[in-house]
Design a protein around this motif. Structure first.
Motif, PDB file in Angstrom:
ATOM      1  N   ILE A  87      -4.905  -8.135  14.471  1.00 25.43           N
ATOM      2  CA  ILE A  87      -5.274  -6.714  13.967  1.00 25.43           C
ATOM      3  C   ILE A  87      -6.119  -6.176  15.434  1.00 25.43           C
ATOM      4  O   ILE A  87      -6.793  -7.106  15.575  1.00 25.43           O
ATOM      5  CB  ILE A  87      -5.343  -6.712  12.661  1.00 25.43           C
ATOM      6  CG1 ILE A  87      -7.064  -7.464  12.780  1.00 25.43           C
ATOM      7  CG2 ILE A  87      -4.967  -6.470  11.840  1.00 25.43           C
ATOM      8  CD1 ILE A  87      -7.846  -7.558  11.454  1.00 25.43           C
ATOM      9  N   ASN A  96       0.993 -14.318  -0.983  1.00 26.68           N
ATOM     10  CA  ASN A  96      -0.318 -15.170  -1.074  1.00 26.68           C
ATOM     11  C   ASN A  96      -1.158 -14.733  -1.318  1.00 26.68           C
ATOM     12  O   ASN A  96      -2.432 -14.171  -0.712  1.00 26.68           O
ATOM     13  CB  ASN A  96      -0.079 -15.209   1.003  1.00 26.68           C
ATOM     14  CG  ASN A  96      -0.858 -16.491   1.291  1.00 26.68           C
ATOM     15  OD1 ASN A  96      -1.411 -17.167   0.126  1.00 26.68           O
ATOM     16  ND2 ASN A  96      -1.069 -16.754   2.748  1.00 26.68           N
ATOM     17  N   TYR A 156      -0.669 -12.013  12.455  1.00 25.36           N
ATOM     18  CA  TYR A 156       0.193 -12.168  12.647  1.00 25.36           C
ATOM     19  C   TYR A 156      -0.019 -10.901  13.557  1.00 25.36           C
ATOM     20  O   TYR A 156       1.429 -11.032  14.308  1.00 25.36           O
ATOM     21  CB  TYR A 156       0.964 -11.946  11.472  1.00 25.36           C
ATOM     22  CG  TYR A 156       2.703 -11.398  10.692  1.00 25.36           C
ATOM     23  CD1 TYR A 156       3.100 -12.849  10.702  1.00 25.36           C
ATOM     24  CD2 TYR A 156       2.925 -10.529  11.542  1.00 25.36           C
ATOM     25  CE1 TYR A 156       4.597 -13.154  11.280  1.00 25.36           C
ATOM     26  CE2 TYR A 156       4.734 -10.931  11.444  1.00 25.36           C
ATOM     27  CZ  TYR A 156       5.125 -11.563  11.413  1.00 25.36           C
ATOM     28  OH  TYR A 156       6.197 -11.379  11.431  1.00 25.36           O
ATOM     29  N   LEU A 205      10.999  -5.109   5.842  1.00 23.90           N
ATOM     30  CA  LEU A 205      11.441  -6.006   5.390  1.00 23.90           C
ATOM     31  C   LEU A 205      13.088  -5.512   4.691  1.00 23.90           C
ATOM     32  O   LEU A 205      12.407  -5.122   3.632  1.00 23.90           O
ATOM     33  CB  LEU A 205      10.560  -7.502   4.237  1.00 23.90           C
ATOM     34  CG  LEU A 205       9.220  -7.001   5.678  1.00 23.90           C
ATOM     35  CD1 LEU A 205       8.008  -8.004   4.310  1.00 23.90           C
ATOM     36  CD2 LEU A 205       9.391  -8.162   6.715  1.00 23.90           C
ATOM     37  N   SER A 256      -0.423   4.510   2.437  1.00 20.98           N
ATOM     38  CA  SER A 256      -0.062   4.387   3.770  1.00 20.98           C
ATOM     39  C   SER A 256      -0.088   2.825   3.884  1.00 20.98           C
ATOM     40  O   SER A 256       0.050   2.240   3.234  1.00 20.98           O
ATOM     41  CB  SER A 256      -0.773   5.127   4.666  1.00 20.98           C
ATOM     42  OG  SER A 256      -1.809   4.310   4.967  1.00 20.98           O
ATOM     43  N   ALA A 257       0.956   2.520   5.252  1.00 18.18           N
ATOM     44  CA  ALA A 257       1.078   1.421   5.597  1.00 18.18           C
ATOM     45  C   ALA A 257      -0.126   1.537   7.321  1.00 18.18           C
ATOM     46  O   ALA A 257       0.209   0.911   8.111  1.00 18.18           O
ATOM     47  CB  ALA A 257       2.438   0.886   6.125  1.00 18.18           C
ATOM     48  N   GLY A 258      -1.150   2.608   7.165  1.00 17.21           N
ATOM     49  CA  GLY A 258      -2.082   2.367   8.446  1.00 17.21           C
ATOM     50  C   GLY A 258      -0.988   3.118   9.743  1.00 17.21           C
ATOM     51  O   GLY A 258      -0.255   3.776   9.227  1.00 17.21           O
ATOM     52  N   ILE A 291       6.436 -13.951   3.457  1.00 18.25           N
ATOM     53  CA  ILE A 291       5.313 -14.546   2.801  1.00 18.25           C
ATOM     54  C   ILE A 291       4.518 -12.447   2.597  1.00 18.25           C
ATOM     55  O   ILE A 291       4.465 -12.093   3.633  1.00 18.25           O
ATOM     56  CB  ILE A 291       4.293 -14.891   4.138  1.00 18.25           C
ATOM     57  CG1 ILE A 291       4.544 -16.675   4.119  1.00 18.25           C
ATOM     58  CG2 ILE A 291       3.099 -14.622   3.269  1.00 18.25           C
ATOM     59  CD1 ILE A 291       4.797 -17.449   3.217  1.00 18.25           C
ATOM     60  N   LEU A 292       4.194 -12.449   1.576  1.00 18.69           N
ATOM     61  CA  LEU A 292       3.447 -11.024   1.711  1.00 18.69           C
ATOM     62  C   LEU A 292       2.222 -11.719   1.233  1.00 18.69           C
ATOM     63  O   LEU A 292       1.450 -11.923   1.010  1.00 18.69           O
ATOM     64  CB  LEU A 292       4.273 -10.021   0.145  1.00 18.69           C
ATOM     65  CG  LEU A 292       4.026  -8.875   0.087  1.00 18.69           C
ATOM     66  CD1 LEU A 292       4.818  -8.149   1.768  1.00 18.69           C
ATOM     67  CD2 LEU A 292       4.663  -8.417  -1.306  1.00 18.69           C
ATOM     68  N   SER A 303      -5.116 -17.978   4.761  1.00 20.07           N
ATOM     69  CA  SER A 303      -4.040 -17.015   4.833  1.00 20.07           C
ATOM     70  C   SER A 303      -4.339 -16.035   3.896  1.00 20.07           C
ATOM     71  O   SER A 303      -4.488 -14.772   4.777  1.00 20.07           O
ATOM     72  CB  SER A 303      -3.048 -17.483   5.623  1.00 20.07           C
ATOM     73  OG  SER A 303      -2.199 -18.268   4.584  1.00 20.07           O
ATOM     74  N   TRP A 319      -1.553  -8.399   1.888  1.00 18.24           N
ATOM     75  CA  TRP A 319      -1.751  -7.506   1.284  1.00 18.24           C
ATOM     76  C   TRP A 319      -0.961  -6.440   0.992  1.00 18.24           C
ATOM     77  O   TRP A 319      -1.356  -4.643   0.243  1.00 18.24           O
ATOM     78  CB  TRP A 319      -3.623  -6.682   2.032  1.00 18.24           C
ATOM     79  CG  TRP A 319      -3.967  -6.358   1.052  1.00 18.24           C
ATOM     80  CD1 TRP A 319      -3.826  -4.743   0.488  1.00 18.24           C
ATOM     81  CD2 TRP A 319      -5.156  -6.483   0.513  1.00 18.24           C
ATOM     82  NE1 TRP A 319      -5.292  -3.910  -0.422  1.00 18.24           N
ATOM     83  CE2 TRP A 319      -5.622  -5.599  -0.607  1.00 18.24           C
ATOM     84  CE3 TRP A 319      -5.100  -7.684   0.443  1.00 18.24           C
ATOM     85  CZ2 TRP A 319      -6.363  -6.136  -1.525  1.00 18.24           C
ATOM     86  CZ3 TRP A 319      -6.798  -7.705  -0.778  1.00 18.24           C
ATOM     87  CH2 TRP A 319      -7.131  -6.919  -1.642  1.00 18.24           C
ATOM     88  N   THR A 373       0.734  -1.421  -0.388  1.00 14.42           N
ATOM     89  CA  THR A 373       0.554   0.049   0.534  1.00 14.42           C
ATOM     90  C   THR A 373       0.679   1.253  -0.122  1.00 14.42           C
ATOM     91  O   THR A 373       0.605   2.544  -0.631  1.00 14.42           O
ATOM     92  CB  THR A 373      -0.624  -0.288   1.252  1.00 14.42           C
ATOM     93  OG1 THR A 373      -0.266  -0.286   2.283  1.00 14.42           O
ATOM     94  CG2 THR A 373      -1.900  -1.309   0.782  1.00 14.42           C
ATOM     95  N   GLY A 391      -6.228  -5.581   4.329  1.00 18.22           N
ATOM     96  CA  GLY A 391      -4.984  -7.071   4.646  1.00 18.22           C
ATOM     97  C   GLY A 391      -5.660  -8.293   4.548  1.00 18.22           C
ATOM     98  O   GLY A 391      -6.853  -8.220   3.884  1.00 18.22           O
ATOM     99  N   THR A 392      -5.131  -9.333   4.424  1.00 19.32           N
ATOM    100  CA  THR A 392      -5.307 -10.573   4.202  1.00 19.32           C
ATOM    101  C   THR A 392      -5.659 -11.082   5.556  1.00 19.32           C
ATOM    102  O   THR A 392      -4.906 -10.929   6.612  1.00 19.32           O
ATOM    103  CB  THR A 392      -4.586 -11.836   4.409  1.00 19.32           C
ATOM    104  OG1 THR A 392      -2.987 -11.331   4.178  1.00 19.32           O
ATOM    105  CG2 THR A 392      -4.174 -10.795   2.102  1.00 19.32           C
ATOM    106  N   SER A 401       0.120  -4.016   3.028  1.00 18.16           N
ATOM    107  CA  SER A 401      -1.080  -3.256   4.062  1.00 18.16           C
ATOM    108  C   SER A 401      -0.604  -2.559   5.040  1.00 18.16           C
ATOM    109  O   SER A 401       0.019  -1.473   6.163  1.00 18.16           O
ATOM    110  CB  SER A 401      -1.839  -3.717   4.181  1.00 18.16           C
ATOM    111  OG  SER A 401      -2.886  -4.454   4.846  1.00 18.16           O
ATOM    112  N   ASN A 402       1.305  -3.302   5.184  1.00 20.29           N
ATOM    113  CA  ASN A 402       1.789  -3.075   6.900  1.00 20.29           C
ATOM    114  C   ASN A 402       3.296  -3.607   7.083  1.00 20.29           C
ATOM    115  O   ASN A 402       3.539  -4.180   7.932  1.00 20.29           O
ATOM    116  CB  ASN A 402       1.579  -4.282   8.244  1.00 20.29           C
ATOM    117  CG  ASN A 402       0.904  -3.740   9.221  1.00 20.29           C
ATOM    118  OD1 ASN A 402       0.850  -2.937   9.260  1.00 20.29           O
ATOM    119  ND2 ASN A 402       0.849  -4.358  10.306  1.00 20.29           N
TER     120      ASN A 402
END
Ligand code: FAD
Length: 350
Positions: free
Chosen positions: A171, A81, A168, A338, A250-252, A60-61, A134, A63, A25, A161-162, A65-66
């Motif tokens: 949320i 994923n 993980y 990451l 953004s990433a929130g 693992i990626l 997931s 969405w 994102t 998100g997923t 968004s974080n």
């Protein structure tokens, strides 16, 4: 450096040097050394198993968004994923459970983030156990489950998100945590697929065991209520409308709230970093390259269009250093770094 044999790249549709920015994102970050998409659980497990066999690191990626992905990219295999199955399993007894991670109350809540007008208790009673892959998108899961008469996830509407990414980091939506509904998780690690019960997941505020376990979340079992579908739908739509006002480039929110004890010790009015960055650190609106500390919510960093991961990193560092100077604390990051070196990470994570 561990590598995949060339013949495996073709047979598993693994590509080299694939840009990752479009899959986040924030829309920043460099390429994956190896990249593959997992359209289903079997592919996800096969990819992870094969990477383990060749000692290739796996990221693992969901969405995206974080996460903040470094401009240099990520070494090893990045798996996007996309597994998407939702399977009802059997009846369960739904008992409303409120997690006692109290760090959600926000004194500085702007009108459009207020949640109390939407919140209501789900009634205890017969519910349904459901397995969610997931890679299922949160939005899709919420809509489908409410349509099927299964409620509970409406509080997470509007969060990109997923299911894997949601579990993980456990949320939170309004005053609810996803851990309220999780009963078990199927994971893969060291060549083995196994199940963990909710009690083994070590859920906390912005926390689960997956931060350090190295396990890949394959699917998640939840007990959902057979609640009031119309009420849940209305809450979901209204909450998603409010969440739409947050900056999506953004990433929130980048930071976890302070604890009540920290707030008291520091003599602050609020536990939220939006308030602290704006009112105490006076950094709202500060820009580095194409990244800016959001005018809408100072705990968000926005990509104005041309940001690099380096620009965002330097704003995160500015906030961290200024908080350290003025308050003697560094904020706890709510986004995951990451592809950064341990030295770089240590500049932000105390
Ligand atoms: C506008 C906006 C609003 C937001 N609002 C909220 C909010 O209200 N509440 C909230 O809690 N968050 C919020 N977020 C943050 C984010 O949307 C959530 O944390 C989301 O659940 C992340 O899921 P993801 O699939 O995008 O995870 P990603 O960003 O893809 O990944 C996050 C981390 O989880 C790991 N991961 C992902 N899937 C797996 C898996 N299957 N197995 C093992 N590890 C995995 C990744 O490796 C990474 O370390 C918001 C973000 C934005 C942009």
């Amino acid at each position: 450096m561990s590598t995949f044999p060339d013949n495996l790249l073709d047979s598993l549709s693994i590509r080299r040097e694939v840009p990752l920015a479009p899959f986040t994102t924030w829309k920043v970050g460099g390429p994956a050394e190896y990249y593959a998409e997992a359209p289903d659980r079997d592919t996800l497990v096969t990819l992870v198993r094969t990477a383990e066999e060749h000692a290739v690191d796996v990221t693992i990626l969901g969405w995206g968004s974080n996460v903040l992905i470094a401009d240099r990219g990520i070494r090893g295999l990045v798996i996007r994923n996309r597994s998407a199955q939702i399977e009802p399993l059997s009846e369960c007894e739904f008992t409303p459970r409120r997690e006692d991670f109290i760090r959600l109350q926000q004194l500085d809540t702007a009108k459009y983030y207020s949640f109390s007008d939407l919140d209501y208790p789900e009634e205890p009673g017969p519910g349904m156990l459901v397995w969610l892959d997931s890679g299922v998108s949160l939005g899709l899961a919420i809509n489908k489950l409410i349509s099927d008469g299964l409620t509970g996830l409406q509080w997470f509407s509007g969060i990109p998100g997923t299911i894997g990414g949601a579990v993980y980091n456990n949320i939170h939506g309004g005053s609810h945590f996803i851990s309220e509904y999780v009963r078990a998780v199927e994971v893969f690690k060291d060549g083995t697929l196994y199940q963990l019960s909710a009690d083994e997941l070590d859920f906390g505020y912005d926390y689960s065991r997956f931060h350090s376990s190295g396990e890949v979340i394959v699917r998640v079992q939840m007990c959902l209520a057979r609640g009031n579908r119309e009420k849940a739908r209305a809450a979901s739509v209204a909450w998603a409308q409010k969440k739409k006002l947050q900056p999506h480039n953004s990433a929130g929110c980048c930071y976890a709230n302070l604890s009540e004890e920290e707030r008291e010790r520091l003599g602050l009015e609020s536990i939220g970093w939006g308030y602290i960055i704006d009112q105490i650190l006076k950094l709202k609106g500060t820009q580095r390259g194409g990244a800016v500390i959001s005018e809408h919510h100072a705990a968000f960093i926005e990509n104005t269009g041309s940001a690099t991961a380096g620009d965002i990193f330097s704003l995160l560092k500015l906030v961290s250093d200024t908080a350290n100077e003025k308050l003697g604390i560094r904020p706890q990051l709510e986004v995951f770094l990451l592809g950064f070196t341990p030295e770089e990470r240590s500049q932000l994570i105390s």
